[in-house]
Scaffold this active site. Sequence first.
Site, PDB file in Angstrom:
ATOM      1  N   ASP A 151      77.543-133.755 -19.873  1.00 31.14           N
ATOM      2  CA  ASP A 151      77.355-134.702 -19.163  1.00 31.14           C
ATOM      3  C   ASP A 151      78.228-136.044 -19.195  1.00 31.14           C
ATOM      4  O   ASP A 151      78.778-136.382 -18.144  1.00 31.14           O
ATOM      5  CB  ASP A 151      75.980-135.478 -19.536  1.00 31.14           C
ATOM      6  CG  ASP A 151      74.853-134.187 -19.303  1.00 31.14           C
ATOM      7  OD1 ASP A 151      75.313-133.221 -18.715  1.00 31.14           O
ATOM      8  OD2 ASP A 151      73.697-134.501 -19.605  1.00 31.14           O
ATOM      9  N   GLU A 206      74.301-141.265 -27.856  1.00 32.89           N
ATOM     10  CA  GLU A 206      72.991-140.588 -27.617  1.00 32.89           C
ATOM     11  C   GLU A 206      72.299-140.033 -28.870  1.00 32.89           C
ATOM     12  O   GLU A 206      71.034-140.003 -28.968  1.00 32.89           O
ATOM     13  CB  GLU A 206      72.995-139.510 -26.258  1.00 32.89           C
ATOM     14  CG  GLU A 206      73.400-140.218 -25.238  1.00 32.89           C
ATOM     15  CD  GLU A 206      73.325-139.264 -23.938  1.00 32.89           C
ATOM     16  OE1 GLU A 206      72.624-138.248 -24.075  1.00 32.89           O
ATOM     17  OE2 GLU A 206      74.296-139.803 -22.983  1.00 32.89           O
TER      18      GLU A 206
HETATM   19  C1  GLA Z   1      71.281-131.949 -20.878  1.00 38.05           C
HETATM   20  C2  GLA Z   1      72.347-132.290 -21.967  1.00 38.05           C
HETATM   21  C3  GLA Z   1      73.737-131.704 -21.913  1.00 38.05           C
HETATM   22  C4  GLA Z   1      73.405-129.945 -21.866  1.00 38.05           C
HETATM   23  C5  GLA Z   1      72.207-129.659 -20.697  1.00 38.05           C
HETATM   24  C6  GLA Z   1      71.682-128.457 -20.867  1.00 38.05           C
HETATM   25  O1  GLA Z   1      71.728-132.591 -19.728  1.00 38.05           O
HETATM   26  O2  GLA Z   1      72.566-133.698 -22.178  1.00 38.05           O
HETATM   27  O3  GLA Z   1      74.480-131.894 -23.312  1.00 38.05           O
HETATM   28  O4  GLA Z   1      73.108-129.584 -23.055  1.00 38.05           O
HETATM   29  O5  GLA Z   1      71.042-130.831 -21.000  1.00 38.05           O
HETATM   30  O6  GLA Z   1      72.729-127.438 -20.163  1.00 38.05           O
END
Ligand code: GLA
Length: 386
Positions: free
Chosen positions: A171, A159
């Site tokens: 995530d 990513e």
């Molecule tokens: C997105 C990012 C995560 C995290 C959230 C906020 O989902 O991918 O890594 O930082 O935002 O908590």
Amino acid sequence: MIMIDILKNEFSQWFDSKSPVVFKSPGRINLIGEHTDYNGGFVLPASIDKAIYFAIAFNDDNVFRFVSYDLNDEYVTPIDKIEPCDKQWANYLLGIIAQFIGDGKKVKGFDCIFGGDIPIGAGMSSSAALDCGLAFALNDMQSFGYSKPDLAKFAQKAEHEYVGIMSGIMDQFVVLHGKKDKVIKLDTRSLEYELFSVDLSNHIFILVNTGVKHSLASSEYNKRRYECEKGVEILQKYNQNIKSLRDVNLNFIQQHKMDLSNVIYNRCSYVIEENMRLERAYDALINGDFTEFGNQMYGSHEGLKEKYEVSCDELDLLVDIAKNTKGVIGARMMGGGFGGCTINLVEKNAVSIFKNSILAQYKTPEGEEPQIIEAAIENGTQKIGT
Ligand code: GLA
């Protein structure tokens, strides 16, 4: 027809290669701990019953062929030409292949079709479901032998390098490590984690989609990350042991408030407070104290709105509606922000009251009814079979 059968059927229409293997990769909720993961903090996510499915088989053509069933779109590239392209969805997949190749692996040509029921841009991490799903599938099919944390790091790097979002690890980690009926408490600094049960016999997590597409790539996400790093850099002058905001407490940051701009002070103190809220929320969940847990959710939303400034009018309105609806224990925006979903903890016997209340008081910017999604906690990325 269920998604697996649809994809197998579509697979044979798009490709000549035979009998695909099917994998499933879920989206996620995050109970609390937002924007803490790239600051070395804690998060409290769980993988859910909304997922992307993949049907995938090797070909003999030395090409990678991807089809997005939901977008009805195809991307094909020779195996020796892996670079970012102008189809953003394909970049999540190309980024994964690039990680394996970068680590010295030869990835064989394959055909892959994928599709599912995670709304895109809703803050439920369809992106991690996508890149972790392919990483898991290739690791399995080519017996590369990587661990799940390795795959999570690959997906995060994919990513960063192919999509341009400097995301944290939450995530990707939860998508790969999630377990049915368990929430993960993840220390994003050490990647140590605990899977724990939450008694949801009388409660349910419900997501409401604002219908506003968040666009993390639109630089605000990366800007928040930069602002936190800037704060750390300034605070390091007073204590060189500070490596991330994880190492800073409220007293310390208050002492040095004058050295930080208002914006940087707000960003950094939000992160420190969110880590504190997460600890209180975790204790409350373990003790079955849902009221206290809900209060921490509201506190989290307030911080994200006022200090971190990643909310938007639609998210704020949904949280206000939830707050004023009987049977709602807590609500807040979820994920990166600027749109996407709210997460609401609702008493099971108040689910229809909640839904009616939302439908009566909220319309998406297009004037439509918002999606209301009951989220059950399910296993992480897995092989389904042939
Ligand atoms: C997105 C990012 C995560 C995290 C959230 C906020 O989902 O991918 O890594 O930082 O935002 O908590």
